[in-house]
Design a protein around this motif. Structure first.
Motif, PDB file in Angstrom:
ATOM      1  N   ARG A  16       0.824  -1.205   0.000  1.00 55.21           N
ATOM      2  CA  ARG A  16       0.000   0.000   0.000  1.00 55.21           C
ATOM      3  C   ARG A  16       0.857   1.253   0.000  1.00 55.21           C
ATOM      4  O   ARG A  16       0.632   2.194  -0.763  1.00 55.21           O
ATOM      5  N   TRP A  17       1.893   1.285   0.830  1.00 51.91           N
ATOM      6  CA  TRP A  17       2.760   2.443   0.914  1.00 51.91           C
ATOM      7  C   TRP A  17       3.510   2.661  -0.407  1.00 51.91           C
ATOM      8  O   TRP A  17       3.599   3.798  -0.903  1.00 51.91           O
ATOM      9  N   GLY A  18       4.003   1.559  -0.983  1.00 54.85           N
ATOM     10  CA  GLY A  18       4.704   1.677  -2.260  1.00 54.85           C
ATOM     11  C   GLY A  18       3.802   2.221  -3.353  1.00 54.85           C
ATOM     12  O   GLY A  18       4.200   3.082  -4.143  1.00 54.85           O
ATOM     13  N   ALA A  19       2.558   1.736  -3.407  1.00 54.50           N
ATOM     14  CA  ALA A  19       1.614   2.219  -4.418  1.00 54.50           C
ATOM     15  C   ALA A  19       1.359   3.712  -4.251  1.00 54.50           C
ATOM     16  O   ALA A  19       1.286   4.456  -5.238  1.00 54.50           O
ATOM     17  N   SER A  20       1.239   4.164  -3.018  1.00 51.28           N
ATOM     18  CA  SER A  20       1.032   5.590  -2.777  1.00 51.28           C
ATOM     19  C   SER A  20       2.238   6.401  -3.237  1.00 51.28           C
ATOM     20  O   SER A  20       2.098   7.477  -3.845  1.00 51.28           O
TER      21      SER A  20
END
Length: 308
Positions: A16-20
């Protein structure tokens, strides 16, 4: 070393953090994924040496401190260096098979994978396919996949780049098809043995100068030798068309991906009856011609090739 954000614990947290991070940075996706979440998942799992088919229940597993460092560094490199994800992980998938990838080759993404999985049917009777040529093979993904999916077929891989052929040899060994796959350094057909093939398949460079200059950074981090096909993108394509008939069996077929250069090819060769293949999983710009069609239009194909 990338700075580690607080509060991220599980695999899914880092996805999730990487996608953001990817969305905020405006990254381009087109080398195996088409969105930030899938791209982040590919990189997180790659950093952890886990397969993309990891069961969903494992996405809640916690990472060790050392693993968090690896994952954060992988995601940060994707943002800062704009490298295709496959170059960071060293692997991608083509026709259902894991392939080794380095910056010496284009990242495999051709829709021709569908044809390989189907044994090139219905375009040719699979029972008569004995020899396949993968021209401009790069990583060898098309030819190696053909050898795996068609266990009775012999395959030749051809490329002009010694570095690309090194990657192709690794993929041949990776899938254990050394007994049926040969690798040749050649400028198209120039240094090939006197062989006839039932299928010649090629994904040559076909990007024009104007298109090359406008590509996203991710594409421009791929080798230009594998992308640039001359001012109109067709320099190698017309050479393949001019010479292919002499290397095909009587019932043989030629399959070539030309992508965005398709309209220009039809404009230059309006009487050639290109069959444009439709794909269930998407993709376009792949034509098919039979040996008989190539013979019938040999004169104009030669004239177009010699005019350059």
């Amino acid at each position: 070393m990338a700075e580690q954000p607080d509060g991220l614990i599980t695999i899914q947290d880092f996805v999730r953090w990487g996608a953001s991070r990817f969305n905020a940075a405006g990254l381009f996706f087109g080398h195996g994924t088409d969105n930030a979440i899938d791209e982040a998942a590919h990189l997180v799992l790659g950093a952890l040496t886990l397969d993309p088919g990891l069961p969903a229940a494992f996405r809640d597993c916690r990472l060790t401190p050392a693993e968090r460092v690896l994952v954060c560094d992988m995601l940060e490199r994707r943002v800062v260096e704009r490298l295709p994800a496959a170059y960071l992980t060293g692997r991608t998938w083509f026709a259902g098979l894991e392939m080794i990838v380095t910056p010496d080759v284009l990242v495999p993404r051709s829709p021709i994978a569908e044809l390989v999985e189907a044994g090139f049917e219905p375009w040719i009777d699979g029972e008569i396919v004995g020899r396949v040529l993968d021209l401009c093979c790069g990583s060898g993904c098309i030819g190696v996949a053909a050898a795996v999916h068609l266990p009775d077929v012999d395959v030749d891989l051809v490329d002009i780049s010694p570095d690309a052929l090194g990657v192709a040899r690794r993929n041949v060994a990776r899938h254990g098809v050394q007994d049926r796959v040969r690798v040749f350094a050649s400028d198209l057909f120039a240094s090939l043995p006197n062989e006839r093939y039932d299928v010649i398949v090629s994904n040559p460079p076909y990007i024009s100068r104007s298109e090359l200059d406008s590509l996203p950074l991710e594409y421009r981090n791929e080798p230009e030798l594998g992308l640039f096909g001359g001012e109109d993108g067709l320099d190698l394509v017309v050479r393949i068309l001019a010479d292919a008939a002499g290397h095909l069996t009587d019932e043989g077929i030629l399959i070539v991906e030309v992508g965005s250069a398709a309209p220009e090819l039809e404009r230059r060769l309006p009487s050639v009856p290109f069959t444009w293949i439709e794909f269930e999983r998407g993709g376009e710009g792949v034509f098919l011609l039979t040996r008989e069609q190539l013979d019938r239009h040999q004169l104009e194909l030669l004239e177009e090739a010699t005019a350059r």
